[in-house]
Design a protein around this motif. Structure first.
Motif, PDB file in Angstrom:
ATOM      1  N   VAL A 270       0.851  -1.190   0.000  1.00 14.38           N
ATOM      2  CA  VAL A 270       0.000   0.000   0.000  1.00 14.38           C
ATOM      3  C   VAL A 270       0.887   1.240   0.000  1.00 14.38           C
ATOM      4  O   VAL A 270       1.811   1.336   0.806  1.00 14.38           O
ATOM      5  N   PRO A 271       0.664   2.207  -0.886  1.00 11.47           N
ATOM      6  CA  PRO A 271       1.473   3.428  -0.891  1.00 11.47           C
ATOM      7  C   PRO A 271       1.444   4.136   0.466  1.00 11.47           C
ATOM      8  O   PRO A 271       0.438   4.102   1.176  1.00 11.47           O
ATOM      9  N   ARG A 272       2.545   4.771   0.813  1.00 11.76           N
ATOM     10  CA  ARG A 272       2.679   5.422   2.126  1.00 11.76           C
ATOM     11  C   ARG A 272       1.584   6.439   2.388  1.00 11.76           C
ATOM     12  O   ARG A 272       1.143   6.625   3.523  1.00 11.76           O
ATOM     13  N   LYS A 273       1.140   7.127   1.352  1.00 13.63           N
ATOM     14  CA  LYS A 273       0.153   8.189   1.544  1.00 13.63           C
ATOM     15  C   LYS A 273      -1.197   7.645   1.994  1.00 13.63           C
ATOM     16  O   LYS A 273      -1.998   8.381   2.582  1.00 13.63           O
ATOM     17  N   ASN A 274      -1.463   6.376   1.728  1.00 13.50           N
ATOM     18  CA  ASN A 274      -2.764   5.781   2.067  1.00 13.50           C
ATOM     19  C   ASN A 274      -2.711   5.156   3.457  1.00 13.50           C
ATOM     20  O   ASN A 274      -2.747   3.939   3.617  1.00 13.50           O
ATOM     21  N   ARG A 275      -2.643   5.995   4.479  1.00 19.28           N
ATOM     22  CA  ARG A 275      -2.417   5.489   5.835  1.00 19.28           C
ATOM     23  C   ARG A 275      -3.598   4.665   6.340  1.00 19.28           C
ATOM     24  O   ARG A 275      -3.410   3.679   7.050  1.00 19.28           O
ATOM     25  N   LEU A 276      -4.812   5.068   5.988  1.00 23.54           N
ATOM     26  CA  LEU A 276      -5.972   4.301   6.422  1.00 23.54           C
ATOM     27  C   LEU A 276      -5.937   2.908   5.820  1.00 23.54           C
ATOM     28  O   LEU A 276      -6.216   1.905   6.501  1.00 23.54           O
ATOM     29  N   VAL A 277      -5.561   2.806   4.545  1.00 23.90           N
ATOM     30  CA  VAL A 277      -5.521   1.505   3.880  1.00 23.90           C
ATOM     31  C   VAL A 277      -4.372   0.669   4.441  1.00 23.90           C
ATOM     32  O   VAL A 277      -4.482  -0.553   4.572  1.00 23.90           O
ATOM     33  N   ARG A 278      -3.252   1.306   4.796  1.00 23.25           N
ATOM     34  CA  ARG A 278      -2.168   0.553   5.431  1.00 23.25           C
ATOM     35  C   ARG A 278      -2.628  -0.048   6.756  1.00 23.25           C
ATOM     36  O   ARG A 278      -2.285  -1.179   7.090  1.00 23.25           O
ATOM     37  N   GLY A 304     -12.827 -11.024  11.450  1.00 23.25           N
ATOM     38  CA  GLY A 304     -11.723 -10.066  11.474  1.00 23.25           C
ATOM     39  C   GLY A 304     -12.179  -8.635  11.621  1.00 23.25           C
ATOM     40  O   GLY A 304     -11.523  -7.831  12.294  1.00 23.25           O
ATOM     41  N   ALA A 305     -13.309  -8.282  11.012  1.00 26.84           N
ATOM     42  CA  ALA A 305     -13.828  -6.912  11.132  1.00 26.84           C
ATOM     43  C   ALA A 305     -14.167  -6.600  12.578  1.00 26.84           C
ATOM     44  O   ALA A 305     -13.872  -5.502  13.084  1.00 26.84           O
ATOM     45  N   GLN A 306     -14.772  -7.556  13.267  1.00 29.92           N
ATOM     46  CA  GLN A 306     -15.105  -7.356  14.678  1.00 29.92           C
ATOM     47  C   GLN A 306     -13.837  -7.242  15.522  1.00 29.92           C
ATOM     48  O   GLN A 306     -13.742  -6.372  16.404  1.00 29.92           O
ATOM     49  N   MET A 307     -12.873  -8.104  15.250  1.00 25.73           N
ATOM     50  CA  MET A 307     -11.622  -8.069  16.008  1.00 25.73           C
ATOM     51  C   MET A 307     -10.843  -6.782  15.750  1.00 25.73           C
ATOM     52  O   MET A 307     -10.250  -6.200  16.667  1.00 25.73           O
ATOM     53  N   ALA A 308     -10.848  -6.318  14.488  1.00 21.45           N
ATOM     54  CA  ALA A 308     -10.156  -5.076  14.152  1.00 21.45           C
ATOM     55  C   ALA A 308     -10.771  -3.902  14.906  1.00 21.45           C
ATOM     56  O   ALA A 308     -10.049  -3.041  15.438  1.00 21.45           O
ATOM     57  N   ALA A 309     -12.092  -3.849  14.954  1.00 18.78           N
ATOM     58  CA  ALA A 309     -12.764  -2.769  15.676  1.00 18.78           C
ATOM     59  C   ALA A 309     -12.407  -2.800  17.159  1.00 18.78           C
ATOM     60  O   ALA A 309     -12.141  -1.755  17.774  1.00 18.78           O
ATOM     61  N   GLU A 310     -12.373  -3.994  17.743  1.00 21.70           N
ATOM     62  CA  GLU A 310     -12.034  -4.110  19.163  1.00 21.70           C
ATOM     63  C   GLU A 310     -10.594  -3.667  19.430  1.00 21.70           C
ATOM     64  O   GLU A 310     -10.321  -2.956  20.405  1.00 21.70           O
ATOM     65  N   LEU A 311      -9.667  -4.075  18.555  1.00 19.59           N
ATOM     66  CA  LEU A 311      -8.264  -3.691  18.730  1.00 19.59           C
ATOM     67  C   LEU A 311      -8.099  -2.184  18.597  1.00 19.59           C
ATOM     68  O   LEU A 311      -7.412  -1.548  19.413  1.00 19.59           O
ATOM     69  N   LEU A 312      -8.719  -1.597  17.595  1.00 15.91           N
ATOM     70  CA  LEU A 312      -8.578  -0.155  17.381  1.00 15.91           C
ATOM     71  C   LEU A 312      -9.240   0.641  18.504  1.00 15.91           C
ATOM     72  O   LEU A 312      -8.761   1.719  18.855  1.00 15.91           O
ATOM     73  N   ARG A 313     -10.327   0.133  19.051  1.00 16.09           N
ATOM     74  CA  ARG A 313     -10.918   0.807  20.223  1.00 16.09           C
ATOM     75  C   ARG A 313      -9.950   0.755  21.401  1.00 16.09           C
ATOM     76  O   ARG A 313      -9.809   1.742  22.139  1.00 16.09           O
ATOM     77  N   LEU A 315      -6.800   0.754  21.238  1.00 22.12           N
ATOM     78  CA  LEU A 315      -5.701   1.677  20.954  1.00 22.12           C
ATOM     79  C   LEU A 315      -6.183   3.117  20.796  1.00 22.12           C
ATOM     80  O   LEU A 315      -5.417   3.985  20.367  1.00 22.12           O
ATOM     81  N   ARG A 316      -7.443   3.349  21.108  1.00 24.36           N
ATOM     82  CA  ARG A 316      -8.027   4.687  21.167  1.00 24.36           C
ATOM     83  C   ARG A 316      -8.018   5.420  19.819  1.00 24.36           C
ATOM     84  O   ARG A 316      -7.831   6.641  19.756  1.00 24.36           O
ATOM     85  N   PHE A 317      -8.208   4.672  18.734  1.00 24.06           N
ATOM     86  CA  PHE A 317      -8.390   5.318  17.440  1.00 24.06           C
ATOM     87  C   PHE A 317      -9.767   5.973  17.411  1.00 24.06           C
ATOM     88  O   PHE A 317     -10.669   5.601  18.168  1.00 24.06           O
ATOM     89  N   SER A 318      -9.926   6.935  16.528  1.00 26.03           N
ATOM     90  CA  SER A 318     -11.198   7.653  16.451  1.00 26.03           C
ATOM     91  C   SER A 318     -12.294   6.752  15.899  1.00 26.03           C
ATOM     92  O   SER A 318     -12.026   5.784  15.184  1.00 26.03           O
ATOM     93  N   ARG A 319     -13.540   7.092  16.222  1.00 22.95           N
ATOM     94  CA  ARG A 319     -14.664   6.280  15.761  1.00 22.95           C
ATOM     95  C   ARG A 319     -14.721   6.202  14.235  1.00 22.95           C
ATOM     96  O   ARG A 319     -14.949   5.108  13.681  1.00 22.95           O
ATOM     97  N   PRO A 320     -14.531   7.296  13.485  1.00 24.96           N
ATOM     98  CA  PRO A 320     -14.554   7.177  12.020  1.00 24.96           C
ATOM     99  C   PRO A 320     -13.493   6.220  11.481  1.00 24.96           C
ATOM    100  O   PRO A 320     -13.763   5.443  10.555  1.00 24.96           O
TER     101      PRO A 320
END
Length: 460
Positions: A270-278, A304-313, A315-320
Motif C-alpha cells: 500500500v502506498p505510504r500516503k494511504n495510511r488508512l488503507v495501510r 476479522g472486522a469485529q476483532m479489528a474494531a475491538e483492537l482499534l478501540r 488503541l483509542r483510534f477515532s470512531r470514524p
C-alpha cells in the motif's frame, strides 16, 4: 555522518529563523538556550523535522514573562511560545525522579545543567543540543553520548543503561522499533536485548500512546522493519496479541512464508500516503487464526472486522477510523464475477458506498501482491470500471438517490413517520436498483401506492 564541527556548521544553516529568534531572546535575557532532540537528528539526516523543541535554564514562569501569549503547558516545565505563526515548545532543564508506573516521572526537579537534562533522554541520536550557555558568544553542538557517531553508524542506542531508560517510560521500546523503520536504522544489541527483556512493561501504557506510535510506524517507508521487530522482541504479544497469533499460521501463498509474512507484504504494497488503507492492510486477516479449520479460514473477514474494531478501540483510534477500517476488512474478500448483472453491480455499491471504492480496491490490490500475485488483475480493473460507470451515471443505490423522500410519501400517501415508511423507501430502492428508469417522482409514487396496496415492502 559529518564530524561534530561539520555537524554544528550544518545545523547553523538548518535551524529556522523563528527558532533562532526564540534562542536569541532567551540569550539576551541572560539564559542558556538550546535546540534539542529529534529535530536536530532529522536536520542532520537531511529530513524535514516535524517540530523544533528548545531547552533552557529559565524557569517556566520566567519563560512566560519573556514571551507574549506564551502558555505554561504542563507540570514538566514546558511552555508554548508563539513565533511566526507556529508554537515552539520550550522546556526548562530538568531531572526526572520516581518512575513508578513505567510511563512518566512522578516528580520533576528543574535544574541548570544541560548535560543532566540530556542524560534523561531516550536514545543517543536524540540526546543532542545546539545553542549556547548563558553569556557565551557563539552557538555550539553538545553531544555528550556520541549521538553524532551513532547517526553515522545508523544505530539506535539507549542513553546509559537501556533497561533503566525503558523502566522509566516503556513507550521508548515502541519508539525504538518505530524509529528503526522510519530512519532505516539498526538497534544496538544491548538496547535490543533490553527491549526483549522488558517488553511486558508495555502493558502499563495507555492505548492512545501506543496507537499514536503505530500510526507513525505505518507511515514509514518500510513499516515491516518495525513490525517484525515488534514480533521478534515480544512487543507485539503485548500490544496486539491478535496479530502475534498470525506467526506460524500456514498460508498457501508465497512458499515458505506464513500468515504474518503475508500481512507484512500486504502492508508494504500500500502506498505510504494511504495510511488508512495501510492500517486496514495490517488488520485485514486478523480473523484468520481463530477461524482456521480444514485448511480454510471460514468467514474470517466477518470475524476479522469485529476483532479489528475491538483492537482499534483498545488503541483509542477515532470512531470514524474504526468504522472505516472495520468495513474495509469485512468487504475485502468481495467476489469478482464477470457475469454479475448490472443490478448486482448496483447492489454491491449499495452495500459498500462509492466513497469506499478507492480504499477497497487499493486494499484488494495490496492483498494480491501480498499473496505473491501481480497487482494488476484485469478482472479487478474490469469490475472497477463497471462500478465507476454506475457512479458516473448517478445510479440510485440508497434512499438518498431516490427521486422522492419520506416527506413526499407522508404528504402524498398520508403515511406517518416510522418503520413502515422506512421499509417502503427500502422497497423502492430495490426496485430502482433493478430498473433505474423507475427513478422518477411520479413513477415512484405510483409504485409506492401499488406496494402499499398489495402489502409488499411495507408490512406492518
Amino acid at each position: 555522518m559529518a564530524a561534530p564541527d561539520a555537524a554544528a556548521e550544518r545545523l547553523a544553516g538548518s535551524v529556522p529563523e523563528a527558532v533562532l529568534s526564540v534562542l536569541d531572546e532567551l540569550h539576551a535575557a541572560g539564559h542558556a538556550a538550546y535546540v534539542v532532540g529529534g529535530s536536530l537528528r532529522d536536520a542532520l539526516l537531511a529530513r524535514e523535522p516535524a517540530d523544533w523543541d528548545l531547552a533552557t535554564d529559565a524557569r517556566p514562569e520566567r519563560i512566560v514573562s519573556l514571551f507574549d501569549r506564551a502558555v505554561y503547558e504542563n507540570r514538566f516545565g514546558t511552555v508554548g511560545v508563539r513565533r511566526a505563526g507556529a508554537v515552539f515548545e520550550v522546556t526548562t532543564f530538568r531531572l526526572d525522579h520516581d518512575y513508578a508506573d513505567f510511563r512518566r516521572p512522578h516528580r520533576v526537579e528543574f535544574g541548570d545543567n544541560l548535560a543532566a537534562d540530556l542524560a534523561r533522554r531516550d536514545f543517543t541520536v536524540n540526546a543532542l543540543a545546539w545553542g549556547r550557555a548563558a553569556g557565551a558568544v557563539s552557538n555550539e553542538l553538545v553531544d555528550p553520548f556520541d549521538g553524532i557517531a551513532d547517526l553515522g553508524r545508523q544505530l539506535l542506542r539507549a542513553v546509559g543503561d537501556p533497561a533503566a531508560r525503558f523502566g522509566e517510560d516503556a513507550l521508548r521500546m515502541v519508539r525504538a522499533v518505530r524509529l528503526a523503520a522510519v530512519l532505516g536504522f539498526d538497534i544496538e544489541p544491548e538496547t535490543l536485548a533490553a527491549i526483549n527483556d522488558n517488553a511486558p512493561l508495555v502493558a502499563h501504557l495507555s492505548g492512545e500512546r501506543i496507537g499514536a506510535e503505530l500510526e507513525k510506524l505505518l507511515a514509514a517507508p518500510e513499516p515491516s522493519i518495525g513490525l517484525r521487530l515488534m514480533a521478534e522482541t515480544g512487543l507485539l504479544d503485548v500490544i496486539a496479541p491478535e496479530l502475534a497469533a498470525q506467526r506460524g499460521v500456514p498460508q498457501n501463498k508465497v512458499p515458505g512464508e506464513d500468515l504474518w509474512d503475508h500481512t507484512l507484504r500486504t502492508v508494504e504494497a500500500v502506498p505510504r500516503k494511504n495510511r488508512l488503507v495501510r492500517l486496514a492492510a495490517l488488520l485485514h486477516d486478523l480473523g484468520k487464526p481463530s477461524t482456521f479449520a480444514d485448511g480454510h479460514f471460514h468467514h474470517h473477514e466477518t470475524v476479522g472486522a469485529q476483532m479489528a474494531a475491538e483492537l482499534l478501540r483498545r488503541l483509542r483510534f477515532s470512531r470514524p477510523v474504526i468504522d472505516d477500517v472495520a468495513r474495509l476488512v469485512r468487504e475485502h474478500m468481495f467476489t469478482i464475477d464477470p457475469e454479475l448483472s448490472d443490478a448486482g453491480v448496483r447492489r454491491f455499491l449499495r452495500r459498500l458506498e462509492p466513497a469506499y471504492l478507492d480504499a477497497l480496491f487499493e486494499l484488494r490490490r495490496a492483498d494480491d501482491i501480498g499473496s505473491g500475485r501481480p497487482g494488476d488483475d484485469p478482472r479487478l480493473a474490469a469490475f472497477r470500471a463497471r462500478l465507476e460507470r454506475e457512479v458516473v451515471a448517478e445510479a440510485a443505490v440508497d434512499r438518498d438517490g431516490l427521486a422522492i423522500d419520506g416527506d413526499d410519501l407522508i404528504r402524498e400517501l398520508g403515511l406517518a413517520p416510522g418503520p413502515r415508511l422506512g421499509r417502503l423507501l427500502d422497497a423502492l430502492v430495490e426496485r430502482v436498483i433493478d430498473d433505474p428508469a423507475l427513478n422518477d417522482r411520479a413513477t415512484l409514487l405510483v409504485l409506492a401506492r401499488s406496494l402499499l396496496d398489495d402489502g409488499r415492502g411495507a408490512a406492518t
